[in-house]
Write an enzyme that holds these catalytic residues in place. Structure first.
Site, PDB file in Angstrom:
ATOM      1  N   GLU A  80       0.836  -1.204   0.000  1.00  0.00           N
ATOM      2  CA  GLU A  80       0.000   0.000   0.000  1.00  0.00           C
ATOM      3  C   GLU A  80       0.867   1.249   0.000  1.00  0.00           C
ATOM      4  O   GLU A  80       1.702   1.442   0.866  1.00  0.00           O
ATOM      5  CB  GLU A  80      -0.931   0.004   1.229  1.00  0.00           C
ATOM      6  CG  GLU A  80      -1.857  -1.206   1.317  1.00  0.00           C
ATOM      7  CD  GLU A  80      -2.925  -1.245   0.215  1.00  0.00           C
ATOM      8  OE1 GLU A  80      -3.035  -0.261  -0.546  1.00  0.00           O
ATOM      9  OE2 GLU A  80      -3.622  -2.273   0.121  1.00  0.00           O
ATOM     10  N   CYS A 143      -7.963  -1.113   8.214  1.00  0.00           N
ATOM     11  CA  CYS A 143      -6.561  -1.166   7.762  1.00  0.00           C
ATOM     12  C   CYS A 143      -6.090   0.219   7.350  1.00  0.00           C
ATOM     13  O   CYS A 143      -5.028   0.681   7.783  1.00  0.00           O
ATOM     14  CB  CYS A 143      -6.402  -2.152   6.608  1.00  0.00           C
ATOM     15  SG  CYS A 143      -6.517  -3.856   7.144  1.00  0.00           S
ATOM     16  N   HIS A 167      -1.345  -5.498   2.361  1.00  0.00           N
ATOM     17  CA  HIS A 167      -2.557  -6.322   2.399  1.00  0.00           C
ATOM     18  C   HIS A 167      -2.237  -7.710   1.838  1.00  0.00           C
ATOM     19  O   HIS A 167      -1.673  -7.823   0.736  1.00  0.00           O
ATOM     20  CB  HIS A 167      -3.667  -5.692   1.552  1.00  0.00           C
ATOM     21  CG  HIS A 167      -4.662  -4.928   2.347  1.00  0.00           C
ATOM     22  ND1 HIS A 167      -4.898  -3.587   2.158  1.00  0.00           N
ATOM     23  CD2 HIS A 167      -5.487  -5.315   3.370  1.00  0.00           C
ATOM     24  CE1 HIS A 167      -5.840  -3.183   3.007  1.00  0.00           C
ATOM     25  NE2 HIS A 167      -6.209  -4.204   3.761  1.00  0.00           N
TER      26      HIS A 167
HETATM   27  N1  PCA Z   1      -8.498  -6.271   6.993  1.00  0.00           N
HETATM   28  C1  PCA Z   1      -9.431  -5.174   7.168  1.00  0.00           C
HETATM   29  C2  PCA Z   1      -9.340  -4.816   8.618  1.00  0.00           C
HETATM   30  C3  PCA Z   1      -8.603  -5.909   9.280  1.00  0.00           C
HETATM   31  C4  PCA Z   1      -8.044  -6.726   8.185  1.00  0.00           C
HETATM   32  O1  PCA Z   1      -7.266  -7.675   8.325  1.00  0.00           O
HETATM   33  C5  PCA Z   1      -9.197  -4.029   6.189  1.00  0.00           C
HETATM   34  O2  PCA Z   1      -8.742  -4.300   5.056  1.00  0.00           O
HETATM   35  O3  PCA Z   1      -9.471  -2.882   6.519  1.00  0.00           O
END
Ligand code: PCA
Length: 193
Positions: A80, A143, A167
């Protein structure tokens, strides 16, 4: 680089495990020699995760912070690039909080970029045959908000920590836990050099 803090999230929604925490635990156990890796489990809570990441930065003072989160049935490991000052949840967080188009920090910057060279890290994963891409949106859920809180703390307080959010896809045949773990170990190795 000496001290690395890796965070992962607890399960949320219909998932019984969260690939981010499963990966963080394994990376903590397999840390390369000479690097001190600490792990921290974060709640899927806008408010509590934000507070915890700010406190961890202040108290632990890591050189590097790598935050991991799970993104549904992703087809790659997503590095990200950016966190934005917005919460807009399609379902409540684990505390039942369901923000709609709310800022994370009132009057804060609209967005922050990671202070890591994201393309270099993506290339390191591609070089190992691991599907990876640079992503320009971490979403508008917990996140993104945790990433924004971390970068806001770092930039506003002038902390030397380098921070990145990644992610991960859910654990599957295409993305076994071993591959996710190797990917994060490769990121640490690349950051190191
Ligand atoms: N994914 C979520 C919140 C916690 C996670 O593991 C997100 O992409 O915001």
């Amino acid at each position: 680089m000496r001290k690395v803090l890796i965070t992962g999230f607890e399960p949320f929604g219909v998932s019984e495990v969260n690939s981010s925490w499963e990966t963080a635990v394994r990376v903590g156990q397999l840390a390369p020699k000479g690097v001190c890796v600490e792990t921290l489990l974060l709640p899927v809570s806008f408010v509590r995760a934000g507070k915890m990441i700010r406190e961890a930065l202040k108290e632990k003072r890591p050189d590097v912070l790598v935050m991991l989160g799970q993104r549904g049935k992703g087809e790659s490991i997503d590095i990200e690039r950016i966190a934005i000052n917005m919460m807009d949840a399609s379902s409540p967080d684990n505390d039942g909080y369901h923000p709609q188009e709310q800022t994370i920090v009132d009057g804060g910057e609209a967005a922050y970029f990671s202070n890591f060279p994201v393309k270099t890290l993506r290339d390191a994963l591609l070089h190992k045959g691991i599907p990876a891409r640079v992503s320009n949106s971490a979403g508008l859920y917990v996140c993104n908000s945790t990433y924004y809180n971390a970068l806001n703390e770092i930039y506003e307080q002038g902390l030397p920590t380098k921070a990145l959010f990644i992610h991960l896809p859910i654990i599957s045949e295409d993305f076994p836990i071993e591959m996710l773990t190797d990917a994060i170990l490769a990121i640490i190795e690349t950051i190191r050099h």
